[in-house]
Design a protein around this motif. Structure first.
Motif, short mmCIF file in Angstrom:
data_model
loop_
_atom_site.label_atom_id
_atom_site.label_comp_id
_atom_site.label_asym_id
_atom_site.label_seq_id
_atom_site.Cartn_x
_atom_site.Cartn_y
_atom_site.Cartn_z
N ARG A 161 0.86 -1.18 0.00
CA ARG A 161 0.00 0.00 0.00
C ARG A 161 0.90 1.23 0.00
O ARG A 161 2.11 1.13 0.18
CB ARG A 161 -0.94 0.03 1.21
CG ARG A 161 -0.26 0.28 2.54
CD ARG A 161 -1.27 0.35 3.67
NE ARG A 161 -0.61 0.58 4.95
CZ ARG A 161 -1.25 0.61 6.12
NH1 ARG A 161 -2.56 0.42 6.17
NH2 ARG A 161 -0.58 0.83 7.24
N THR A 162 0.30 2.38 -0.21
CA THR A 162 1.05 3.63 -0.18
C THR A 162 0.18 4.74 0.39
O THR A 162 -1.04 4.73 0.20
CB THR A 162 1.56 4.02 -1.58
OG1 THR A 162 2.30 5.24 -1.50
CG2 THR A 162 0.41 4.19 -2.56
N ASP A 163 0.82 5.66 1.09
CA ASP A 163 0.11 6.85 1.59
C ASP A 163 0.15 7.99 0.57
O ASP A 163 -0.42 9.05 0.81
CB ASP A 163 0.75 7.34 2.90
CG ASP A 163 0.54 6.36 4.05
OD1 ASP A 163 -0.47 5.62 4.01
OD2 ASP A 163 1.38 6.32 4.96
N THR A 174 -10.59 3.26 -6.31
CA THR A 174 -9.73 2.24 -5.72
C THR A 174 -8.97 1.48 -6.81
O THR A 174 -7.80 1.14 -6.65
CB THR A 174 -10.56 1.26 -4.87
OG1 THR A 174 -11.20 2.00 -3.83
CG2 THR A 174 -9.69 0.19 -4.25
N ARG A 177 -6.02 3.59 -8.00
CA ARG A 177 -4.97 3.61 -6.98
C ARG A 177 -4.24 2.28 -6.93
O ARG A 177 -3.00 2.23 -6.89
CB ARG A 177 -5.60 3.94 -5.62
CG ARG A 177 -4.62 3.91 -4.46
CD ARG A 177 -5.27 4.37 -3.17
NE ARG A 177 -6.48 3.65 -2.87
CZ ARG A 177 -6.51 2.43 -2.32
NH1 ARG A 177 -5.38 1.80 -2.05
NH2 ARG A 177 -7.66 1.85 -2.04
N GLN A 213 -11.31 -3.55 -3.47
CA GLN A 213 -11.70 -2.75 -2.31
C GLN A 213 -10.53 -2.67 -1.34
O GLN A 213 -9.65 -3.55 -1.33
CB GLN A 213 -12.91 -3.37 -1.59
CG GLN A 213 -14.18 -3.43 -2.41
CD GLN A 213 -15.33 -4.03 -1.63
OE1 GLN A 213 -15.20 -4.33 -0.44
NE2 GLN A 213 -16.47 -4.22 -2.28
N GLY A 214 -10.54 -1.64 -0.50
CA GLY A 214 -9.59 -1.54 0.60
C GLY A 214 -8.29 -0.85 0.26
O GLY A 214 -8.06 -0.40 -0.86
N GLU A 215 -7.41 -0.79 1.27
CA GLU A 215 -6.12 -0.10 1.16
C GLU A 215 -5.03 -0.97 0.56
O GLU A 215 -4.23 -0.52 -0.25
CB GLU A 215 -5.66 0.34 2.55
CG GLU A 215 -6.24 1.61 3.08
CD GLU A 215 -5.51 2.01 4.35
OE1 GLU A 215 -4.61 2.88 4.27
OE2 GLU A 215 -5.79 1.45 5.42
N TRP A 216 -4.95 -2.22 1.01
CA TRP A 216 -3.85 -3.10 0.66
C TRP A 216 -4.12 -3.84 -0.65
O TRP A 216 -5.24 -4.27 -0.91
CB TRP A 216 -3.61 -4.13 1.76
CG TRP A 216 -3.04 -3.59 3.03
CD1 TRP A 216 -3.73 -3.21 4.15
CD2 TRP A 216 -1.66 -3.41 3.35
NE1 TRP A 216 -2.87 -2.79 5.13
CE2 TRP A 216 -1.59 -2.91 4.67
CE3 TRP A 216 -0.47 -3.62 2.64
CZ2 TRP A 216 -0.37 -2.62 5.29
CZ3 TRP A 216 0.73 -3.33 3.27
CH2 TRP A 216 0.78 -2.83 4.58
N THR A 217 -3.06 -4.04 -1.43
CA THR A 217 -3.11 -4.91 -2.60
C THR A 217 -2.20 -6.10 -2.33
O THR A 217 -1.01 -5.92 -2.03
CB THR A 217 -2.64 -4.18 -3.87
OG1 THR A 217 -3.39 -2.98 -4.03
CG2 THR A 217 -2.82 -5.06 -5.09
N ASP A 239 -7.41 -8.49 -2.67
CA ASP A 239 -7.72 -7.42 -1.73
C ASP A 239 -8.19 -8.09 -0.44
O ASP A 239 -8.02 -9.31 -0.28
CB ASP A 239 -8.74 -6.43 -2.31
CG ASP A 239 -10.11 -7.05 -2.58
OD1 ASP A 239 -10.34 -8.22 -2.19
OD2 ASP A 239 -10.96 -6.37 -3.17
N HIS A 240 -8.75 -7.32 0.48
CA HIS A 240 -9.09 -7.89 1.79
C HIS A 240 -10.19 -8.93 1.71
O HIS A 240 -10.38 -9.73 2.63
CB HIS A 240 -9.47 -6.77 2.76
CG HIS A 240 -10.76 -6.09 2.44
ND1 HIS A 240 -11.96 -6.50 2.94
CD2 HIS A 240 -11.03 -5.02 1.64
CE1 HIS A 240 -12.93 -5.72 2.48
NE2 HIS A 240 -12.39 -4.81 1.68
#
Length: 256
Positions: A161-163, A174, A177, A213-217, A239-240
């Motif tokens: 993930r990245t900020d 999403t 990103r 979906q979500g932040e992490w790949t 994803d999650h």
């Protein structure tokens, strides 16, 4: 600071987060892949009122792109009511560096027959943090947060993930990103020391069975080098909620 600043309707400037792992004076194409998805989705929303989802992203990497202003263009190659093929290009000056062809489909309710044939991977909190800058240079790899489990050369499972936002002061999907992280796969399951062997990819193709979906790949990645200078990085992406598709990258393998 984002990966890109928008300068105009079709022009963007990369920031230091886009600098490449092989050569910091050129762009890592990872963020550009996400930017092209954003541009493609924006074009689709401006043309259609009905929803469309991406089922395939096929990128041809036609040459390196300097750390300078780029132009993007979108063209509908095959229009259709339920399926369409769209092309987007990413270039500097009069040279096209990346060409994307994407299939978009009208979504249908197939929940009753949904199923998957891929194995799950451990969650991000079940893997140890790993710093990719121990192997790679450049702002792009430095911008990534990685949790990784490596089982040997050319074989890793990991989450990224990245900020860093894809675009300054602009909302992106999403999918856009996450697509900006797909190309990282070739550097997360290293088969050979990159100071002794260069193995950049010349394309990237992603097939998706649902929007992410979500932040992490998440990635379950295998890297193969053939005996004649060809290579392949092949990943199942997650994803999650679980597996959501595949990413493949054709490599040119060049011992130094």
């Amino acid at each position: 600071m984002a990966y890109f600043d928008r300068l105009g309707e079709d022009t963007f400037r990369p920031t230091g987060h886009v600098s490449g792992a092989w050569d910091e004076s050129t762009q890592h194409i990872g963020p550009a892949l996400g930017l092209l998805v954003h541009v493609l989705e924006s074009d689709c929303a401006s043309r259609r009122e009905d929803p469309m989802v991406v089922s395939r992203l096929s990128y041809e990497l036609l040459g390196v792109v300097p750390m300078d202003v780029v132009d993007v263009r979108v063209e509908v190659v095959r229009p259709g009511r339920t399926i369409e093929l769209v092309e987007a290009t990413y270039g500097h000056g009069d040279r096209t560096g990346i060409r994307l062809r994407a299939w978009l489909q009208q979504p249908r309710d197939t929940a009753e027959i949904a199923g998957e044939g891929f194995d799950p991977i451990p969650r991000p909190d079940e893997m140890a943090p790993w710093d990719p800058t121990t192997i790679w240079r450049g702002g792009y790899l430095a911008s990534a947060q990685v949790r990784r489990e490596s089982t040997g050369p050319g074989r890793s499972r990991y989450w990224v993930r990245t900020d860093v936002p894809l675009l300054a002061d602009e909302e992106v999907s999403t999918l856009a990103r996450m697509t900006g992280l797909f190309d990282i796969a070739n550097g997360m399951a290293v088969r050979a020391d990159p100071t002794r062997v260069h193995f950049p990819n010349i394309d990237l193709t992603a097939h998706l069975v649902r929007p992410p979906q979500g932040e992490w790949t998440g990635f379950d990645t295998r890297v193969t080098f053939g005996p004649g200078g060809l290579g392949l990085t092949s990943s199942v992406i997650h994803d999650h909620r679980g597996p959501l598709g595949t990413v493949a990258q054709s490599l040119t393998v060049r011992p130094r």
